[in-house]
Write an enzyme that holds these catalytic residues in place. Structure first.
Site, PDB file in Angstrom:
ATOM      1  N   PRO A 109       0.982  -1.240   0.345  1.00  0.00           N
ATOM      2  CA  PRO A 109       0.149  -0.338   0.089  1.00  0.00           C
ATOM      3  C   PRO A 109       0.885   1.846   0.288  1.00  0.00           C
ATOM      4  O   PRO A 109       1.833   1.662   0.706  1.00  0.00           O
ATOM      5  CB  PRO A 109      -0.705  -0.287   1.699  1.00  0.00           C
ATOM      6  N   ALA A 112       2.006   4.502   3.948  1.00  0.00           N
ATOM      7  CA  ALA A 112       2.084   3.520   5.048  1.00  0.00           C
ATOM      8  C   ALA A 112       3.378   3.314   5.500  1.00  0.00           C
ATOM      9  O   ALA A 112       2.775   2.643   6.632  1.00  0.00           O
ATOM     10  CB  ALA A 112       1.651   2.017   4.104  1.00  0.00           C
ATOM     11  N   LEU A 114       5.880   2.080   3.925  1.00  0.00           N
ATOM     12  CA  LEU A 114       6.497   0.415   4.336  1.00  0.00           C
ATOM     13  C   LEU A 114       7.033   0.673   2.595  1.00  0.00           C
ATOM     14  O   LEU A 114       7.392  -0.559   2.315  1.00  0.00           O
ATOM     15  CB  LEU A 114       5.206  -0.447   4.119  1.00  0.00           C
ATOM     16  N   SER A 117       7.038   3.293  -2.022  1.00  0.00           N
ATOM     17  CA  SER A 117       7.808   4.803  -3.100  1.00  0.00           C
ATOM     18  C   SER A 117       9.140   4.018  -3.585  1.00  0.00           C
ATOM     19  O   SER A 117       9.894   3.857  -4.720  1.00  0.00           O
ATOM     20  CB  SER A 117       7.877   5.970  -2.599  1.00  0.00           C
ATOM     21  N   ALA A 118       9.628   3.611  -2.648  1.00  0.00           N
ATOM     22  CA  ALA A 118      11.617   3.241  -2.883  1.00  0.00           C
ATOM     23  C   ALA A 118      11.486   1.924  -3.991  1.00  0.00           C
ATOM     24  O   ALA A 118      12.222   1.626  -4.186  1.00  0.00           O
ATOM     25  CB  ALA A 118      12.137   3.133  -1.484  1.00  0.00           C
ATOM     26  N   ASP A 160      14.868   3.822   2.722  1.00  0.00           N
ATOM     27  CA  ASP A 160      13.953   2.995   1.959  1.00  0.00           C
ATOM     28  C   ASP A 160      14.485   2.288   1.155  1.00  0.00           C
ATOM     29  O   ASP A 160      14.846   1.546   0.768  1.00  0.00           O
ATOM     30  CB  ASP A 160      12.928   4.091   2.153  1.00  0.00           C
TER      31      ASP A 160
HETATM   32  C1  MEV Z   1      10.570   7.101   6.577  1.00  0.00           C
HETATM   33  O1  MEV Z   1      10.776   5.678   5.928  1.00  0.00           O
HETATM   34  C2  MEV Z   1      11.498   6.896   7.207  1.00  0.00           C
HETATM   35  C3  MEV Z   1      12.055   8.660   7.762  1.00  0.00           C
HETATM   36  O2  MEV Z   1      13.108   8.793   8.279  1.00  0.00           O
HETATM   37  C4  MEV Z   1      12.340   9.106   6.566  1.00  0.00           C
HETATM   38  C5  MEV Z   1      13.697   9.428   5.655  1.00  0.00           C
HETATM   39  O3  MEV Z   1      14.901   8.853   6.343  1.00  0.00           O
HETATM   40  O4  MEV Z   1      14.269   9.188   4.309  1.00  0.00           O
HETATM   41  C6  MEV Z   1      11.143   8.746   8.648  1.00  0.00           C
END
Ligand code: MEV
Length: 330
Positions: A109, A112, A114, A117-118, A160
């Protein structure tokens, strides 16, 4: 075929944007992409109906079943971000680029926490590389895919993308390759969705505003988060899952203090602990999205899932950290 793993952040989100370490683990679900030469350059995201994560993950997915052409701007914001992310990724390749049609199937999803996007970006990079005959290791793939990630997330730390490309369980410091860690046993986690979609970009920006105003307070908070990550690494390496659960609970207190938690995420963490979880916290940017609960065994995971589902939340169980080093397993 290109693969990108989904991920959970076990400890240290947000602090990692400010140079502190974070601990993350890949999920056995993610995105798979393929590319073919074509007359026009396009991208199509197919969000799988038969999700391996949440049963109705499509409900959460804004990027559901869209086809976009790189040279045609869109009126829908999410689609336009996706088109611009794709264009930014293509821009990193040597010119002239042939026209290509990219297809990505996503089990994750969006919005979320998870790493959807990455995972999309890494799968896309691998599929394009394979079509035009470029070979690179997972660190280089993660770096290339950051052009996409910056469109979606503004100021991503890169964690990510690194986990999406490499898989496994690792400590990450901004600007450095992942430090893979050896666990006695992969942790078993219940992953629950709050039902609220969240923008990592917005949450990172919110923290940045607070950091600009309350710098020393947030720096101290990030230092404490970093300490939890260092202790968490040792706990995982020595198989101390009870200790690891306590570190997760403490991290959640800090994330709440950072104002990235929500009443629903707090409720889910409390319910999971009452049902027997060893620790529970939000995962990713917060502001909605998912929480994770560490459990000792399958029975405990069932109890936690039942307790969450009773309150109307969706949840699934996964051993996190699967697929280390593999580009073909997801
Ligand atoms: C996002 O999965 C994690 C954050 O620390 C953002 C990042 O590290 O780019 C919130």
């Amino acid at each position: 075929m290109g693969i990108g793993h989904g991920k959970v952040i076990l400890l240290g989100e947000h602090g990692v944007v400010y140079g502190r370490p974070a601990l993350a683990a890949s999920l056995g679900v993610g995105c798979r992409a393929s590319a073919v030469f074509s007359d026009a350059t396009s991208i199509r995201i197919e969000s799988e109906e038969n999700q391996k994560s949440f049963s109705r993950a499509g409900t959460f997915n804004q990027l559901r079943d869209v086809e976009l052409f790189v040279d045609r701007p869109n009126e829908v914001d999410e689609n336009e971000s996706l088109r611009r992310a794709f264009a930014a990724l293509l821009d990193t390749y040597p010119k002239p680029m042939p026209h290509l049609a990219l297809r990505i199937a996503s089990d994750l999803p969006g919005g979320a926490g998870l790493g959807c996007s990455a995972a999309l970006a890494v799968a896309a990079t691998r599929a394009i590389d394979s079509l035009i005959g470029i070979s690179r290791d997972s660190t280089q793939v993660a770096e290339a895919s950051m052009a996409w990630e910056r469109i979606f997330h503004g100021n991503p730390s890169g964690i990510d993308s690194a986990v999406a490309a490499r898989g496994g369980i690792a400590v990450f410091y901004r600007g450095r390759p992942l430090e893979m860690i050896d666990t006695k046993r992969l942790p078993l986690m219940v992953i629950g969705h709050s039902g609220e979609s969240a923008s990592t970009r917005a949450m990172v920006e919110k923290v940045a505003l607070r950091h600009a105003r309350f710098r020393s307070e947030l720096e101290a908070l990030f230092d404490e988060m970093a300490d939890l990550v260092i202790k968490g690494r040792i706990a995982l390496e020595t198989g101390d899952i009870v200790g690891f659960g306590e570190l997760m609970n403490r991290d959640q207190v800090l994330l709440d203090r950072l104002q990235v938690s929500t009443p629903r995420l707090e409720e889910m963490c409390a319910v999971a602990r009452e049902a027997g979880a060893l620790g529970a916290k939000l995962t990713g940017g917060g502001g909605g999205g998912c929480m994770i609960a560490l459990v000792a065994d399958e029975q405990a995971s069932q109890n936690v899932m039942d307790a969450l589902k009773k309150l109307g939340y969706q949840a699934f169980t996964a051993r996190v950290g699967v697929g280390a080093g593999s580009a073909n397993e997801c």
